[in-house]
Each structure stands twice: as structure tokens, then as C-alpha cells.
Design a protein around this motif. Sequence first.
Motif, PDB file in Angstrom:
ATOM      1  N   VAL A 123       0.839  -1.208   0.000  1.00  0.00           N
ATOM      2  CA  VAL A 123       0.000   0.000   0.000  1.00  0.00           C
ATOM      3  C   VAL A 123       0.869   1.251   0.000  1.00  0.00           C
ATOM      4  N   ASN A 124       1.921   1.250   0.775  1.00  0.00           N
ATOM      5  CA  ASN A 124       2.822   2.409   0.806  1.00  0.00           C
ATOM      6  C   ASN A 124       3.478   2.635  -0.549  1.00  0.00           C
ATOM      7  N   TYR A 125       3.901   1.556  -1.206  1.00  0.00           N
ATOM      8  CA  TYR A 125       4.483   1.670  -2.542  1.00  0.00           C
ATOM      9  C   TYR A 125       3.464   2.242  -3.532  1.00  0.00           C
ATOM     10  N   TYR A 126       2.221   1.804  -3.384  1.00  0.00           N
ATOM     11  CA  TYR A 126       1.148   2.292  -4.253  1.00  0.00           C
ATOM     12  C   TYR A 126       0.937   3.795  -4.063  1.00  0.00           C
ATOM     13  N   ILE A 127       0.957   4.241  -2.821  1.00  0.00           N
ATOM     14  CA  ILE A 127       0.788   5.663  -2.521  1.00  0.00           C
ATOM     15  C   ILE A 127       1.962   6.473  -3.073  1.00  0.00           C
ATOM     16  N   TYR A 128       3.188   5.996  -2.827  1.00  0.00           N
ATOM     17  CA  TYR A 128       4.371   6.697  -3.324  1.00  0.00           C
ATOM     18  C   TYR A 128       4.359   6.764  -4.850  1.00  0.00           C
ATOM     19  N   TYR A 129       3.913   5.678  -5.480  1.00  0.00           N
ATOM     20  CA  TYR A 129       3.874   5.649  -6.946  1.00  0.00           C
ATOM     21  C   TYR A 129       2.931   6.714  -7.490  1.00  0.00           C
ATOM     22  N   ASN A 130       1.713   6.779  -6.957  1.00  0.00           N
ATOM     23  CA  ASN A 130       0.715   7.721  -7.465  1.00  0.00           C
ATOM     24  C   ASN A 130       1.138   9.172  -7.263  1.00  0.00           C
ATOM     25  N   ILE A 131       1.638   9.489  -6.088  1.00  0.00           N
ATOM     26  CA  ILE A 131       2.089  10.855  -5.833  1.00  0.00           C
ATOM     27  C   ILE A 131       3.314  11.182  -6.688  1.00  0.00           C
ATOM     28  N   GLY A 132       4.247  10.239  -6.762  1.00  0.00           N
ATOM     29  CA  GLY A 132       5.448  10.440  -7.564  1.00  0.00           C
ATOM     30  C   GLY A 132       5.138  10.616  -9.041  1.00  0.00           C
ATOM     31  N   LEU A 133       4.180   9.830  -9.544  1.00  0.00           N
ATOM     32  CA  LEU A 133       3.798   9.939 -10.956  1.00  0.00           C
ATOM     33  C   LEU A 133       3.228  11.324 -11.254  1.00  0.00           C
ATOM     34  N   TYR A 134       2.348  11.795 -10.369  1.00  0.00           N
ATOM     35  CA  TYR A 134       1.761  13.122 -10.582  1.00  0.00           C
ATOM     36  C   TYR A 134       2.847  14.195 -10.586  1.00  0.00           C
ATOM     37  N   VAL A 135       3.774  14.116  -9.648  1.00  0.00           N
ATOM     38  CA  VAL A 135       4.850  15.105  -9.561  1.00  0.00           C
ATOM     39  C   VAL A 135       5.704  15.091 -10.818  1.00  0.00           C
TER      40      VAL A 135
ATOM     41  N   VAL B 295      -7.665   8.102   3.597  1.00  0.00           N
ATOM     42  CA  VAL B 295      -8.318   6.875   3.125  1.00  0.00           C
ATOM     43  C   VAL B 295      -7.493   5.632   3.450  1.00  0.00           C
ATOM     44  N   TYR B 296      -6.272   5.582   2.929  1.00  0.00           N
ATOM     45  CA  TYR B 296      -5.449   4.394   3.150  1.00  0.00           C
ATOM     46  C   TYR B 296      -4.762   4.428   4.510  1.00  0.00           C
ATOM     47  N   GLY B 297      -4.515   5.636   5.034  1.00  0.00           N
ATOM     48  CA  GLY B 297      -3.838   5.748   6.321  1.00  0.00           C
ATOM     49  C   GLY B 297      -4.622   5.111   7.450  1.00  0.00           C
ATOM     50  N   ILE B 298      -5.952   5.293   7.433  1.00  0.00           N
ATOM     51  CA  ILE B 298      -6.800   4.690   8.472  1.00  0.00           C
ATOM     52  C   ILE B 298      -6.681   3.170   8.435  1.00  0.00           C
ATOM     53  N   LEU B 299      -6.740   2.603   7.229  1.00  0.00           N
ATOM     54  CA  LEU B 299      -6.658   1.148   7.094  1.00  0.00           C
ATOM     55  C   LEU B 299      -5.273   0.635   7.489  1.00  0.00           C
ATOM     56  N   LEU B 300      -4.239   1.383   7.119  1.00  0.00           N
ATOM     57  CA  LEU B 300      -2.885   0.962   7.473  1.00  0.00           C
ATOM     58  C   LEU B 300      -2.660   1.009   8.975  1.00  0.00           C
ATOM     59  N   ARG B 301      -3.233   2.007   9.632  1.00  0.00           N
ATOM     60  CA  ARG B 301      -3.093   2.083  11.094  1.00  0.00           C
ATOM     61  C   ARG B 301      -3.802   0.912  11.775  1.00  0.00           C
ATOM     62  N   ARG B 302      -4.938   0.510  11.209  1.00  0.00           N
ATOM     63  CA  ARG B 302      -5.649  -0.643  11.769  1.00  0.00           C
ATOM     64  C   ARG B 302      -4.852  -1.932  11.564  1.00  0.00           C
ATOM     65  N   LEU B 303      -4.221  -2.044  10.398  1.00  0.00           N
ATOM     66  CA  LEU B 303      -3.376  -3.218  10.157  1.00  0.00           C
ATOM     67  C   LEU B 303      -2.193  -3.223  11.120  1.00  0.00           C
ATOM     68  N   LYS B 304      -1.631  -2.053  11.360  1.00  0.00           N
ATOM     69  CA  LYS B 304      -0.506  -1.960  12.295  1.00  0.00           C
ATOM     70  C   LYS B 304      -0.934  -2.373  13.694  1.00  0.00           C
ATOM     71  N   LYS B 305      -2.144  -1.959  14.084  1.00  0.00           N
ATOM     72  CA  LYS B 305      -2.670  -2.339  15.392  1.00  0.00           C
ATOM     73  C   LYS B 305      -2.841  -3.853  15.472  1.00  0.00           C
ATOM     74  N   ASN B 306      -3.353  -4.463  14.397  1.00  0.00           N
ATOM     75  CA  ASN B 306      -3.510  -5.915  14.369  1.00  0.00           C
ATOM     76  C   ASN B 306      -2.164  -6.615  14.495  1.00  0.00           C
ATOM     77  N   TYR B 307      -1.167  -6.042  13.822  1.00  0.00           N
ATOM     78  CA  TYR B 307       0.183  -6.619  13.894  1.00  0.00           C
ATOM     79  C   TYR B 307       0.690  -6.613  15.338  1.00  0.00           C
ATOM     80  N   LYS B 308       0.462  -5.502  16.024  1.00  0.00           N
ATOM     81  CA  LYS B 308       0.907  -5.397  17.423  1.00  0.00           C
ATOM     82  C   LYS B 308       0.144  -6.379  18.310  1.00  0.00           C
ATOM     83  N   GLU B 309      -1.156  -6.562  18.012  1.00  0.00           N
ATOM     84  CA  GLU B 309      -1.963  -7.524  18.774  1.00  0.00           C
ATOM     85  C   GLU B 309      -1.411  -8.932  18.604  1.00  0.00           C
ATOM     86  N   LEU B 310      -1.056  -9.274  17.375  1.00  0.00           N
ATOM     87  CA  LEU B 310      -0.496 -10.600  17.114  1.00  0.00           C
ATOM     88  C   LEU B 310       0.855 -10.761  17.791  1.00  0.00           C
TER      89      LEU B 310
END
Length: 213
Positions: free
Chosen positions: A121-133, A193-208
Motif C-alpha cells: 500500500v505504501n508503494y502504491y501511494i508513493y507511486y501515485n504521488i510520484g507519478l503526478y509530480v 483513506v489508506y492511512g486509516i486502514l494501514l493504522r488498523r493493520l498496524k494495530k492488528n500486527y501489534k496484537e499478534l
Amino acid sequence: MDELDLLKKDWKKQESKYPTLSFDEIYKMIHKRSSSIVKWIFIICIAEFAFWALLNLLVPDSYIEIYEKFHLKTFLHVSQVIHYIVVAVFLYLFYKNFKSISVIDNTKVLMKKILKTRKTVNYYIYYNIGLYVILTIIFNIVMFSNSEILMELVDPEHTKNVNEALMFNIMLVTQIIVFIIMVALLCLFYRVVYGILLRRLKKNYKELASLEI
């Protein structure tokens, strides 16, 4: 503290106030929640792809003619094709991540998949912003390097009332301001949009990770 935190606390302390859950039951809850998050990442990516594709179809011919005057039409089409291919690859990776997480029954493997999904997801975000720039910089360099064509678009009747130097500077400053605003909006969109989902995934990772201790 959410419901899962309460259940984990009960599982560790074996208190009678709440129903006691086993390690496997708590793991299944985290697993299900992680699978749901990755599914939403996939769905949002599809919606985003469809939105931009539809927007490109609604672009008027007059807009394309501007790029043609600067000999950028071919470059525009080629960059669009490459972009669609890259986004299709990301869609495949998101779908693959979702399918793989859905069938995982091992804590350590699930933790690795969560990390892999967050990186994708982070690569996807960097790609889209980088492409626009990159594309914006290229288009503006080409357009402002051809000042005669640019001024012809601004003043097609070639009136003498237009101060070309002043107009050129105003357009340059305007483009820079619009560029900064658009990059900021893109960063804000992906962060929300993606930050909320990534933070939830990070929380799940910490739970595990806490379950593994």
C-alpha cells in the motif's frame, strides 16, 4: 480500549467478569479483522482506478489539442497506458494479499502478510504521488519552454494589450501554486483513506505480536 482489548485482557488475567477466550479464538478475531481491512484496500483501489479512468473519458477534445500543440499527445497516451498497467499490477497484488491472508492459520505467517500488505500500500501511494509530480514537472517544462505556443493559447487573437512577460510570470506562479495544492490534496487523500486502514493493520500486527509473547 476496544472490545478486542477487553477480551485479550480477560484472556490473560482469566477474570470471571468476561467470557474467557482461548488463544485461537482471539487469533481468529484478529485474522478476520485483518482480512476485512485488506479486502477494503482492494475495493478502494478498484474504485479509485475506475474514478480516474472515467475522468479521463470525460476530458474534452480541446484539452487534448493543447497537448498536441506541444507535441505531448503521444507521451500522454503512452504514460496513461503504462500507468494503467502499473495500477493493474497493484490491483493484482492487493487481491493476492487478500486471498493469502484469508486462508492463513499461522500467527507468524499472518504477521508477515500484514507487513507485506502495508508495504504494498505504501508503494502504491508513493507511486501515485510520484507519478503526478513527475508528469506535472515534465509537462510544465515543455510548455514553458515553448513560450510562443503558450502565449498563442493565452492570446489567440494576438492583441497588443497583453503584456507577455507579465502573463508568462503569472501563469508560472499559478502553476506552481496549483501544483503544491494538488500534491497536498493527494497526500491528504491517501493519508485519510489508506492511512486509516494501514493504522488498523498496524494495530492488528501489534496484537499478534503480543499474543506471541
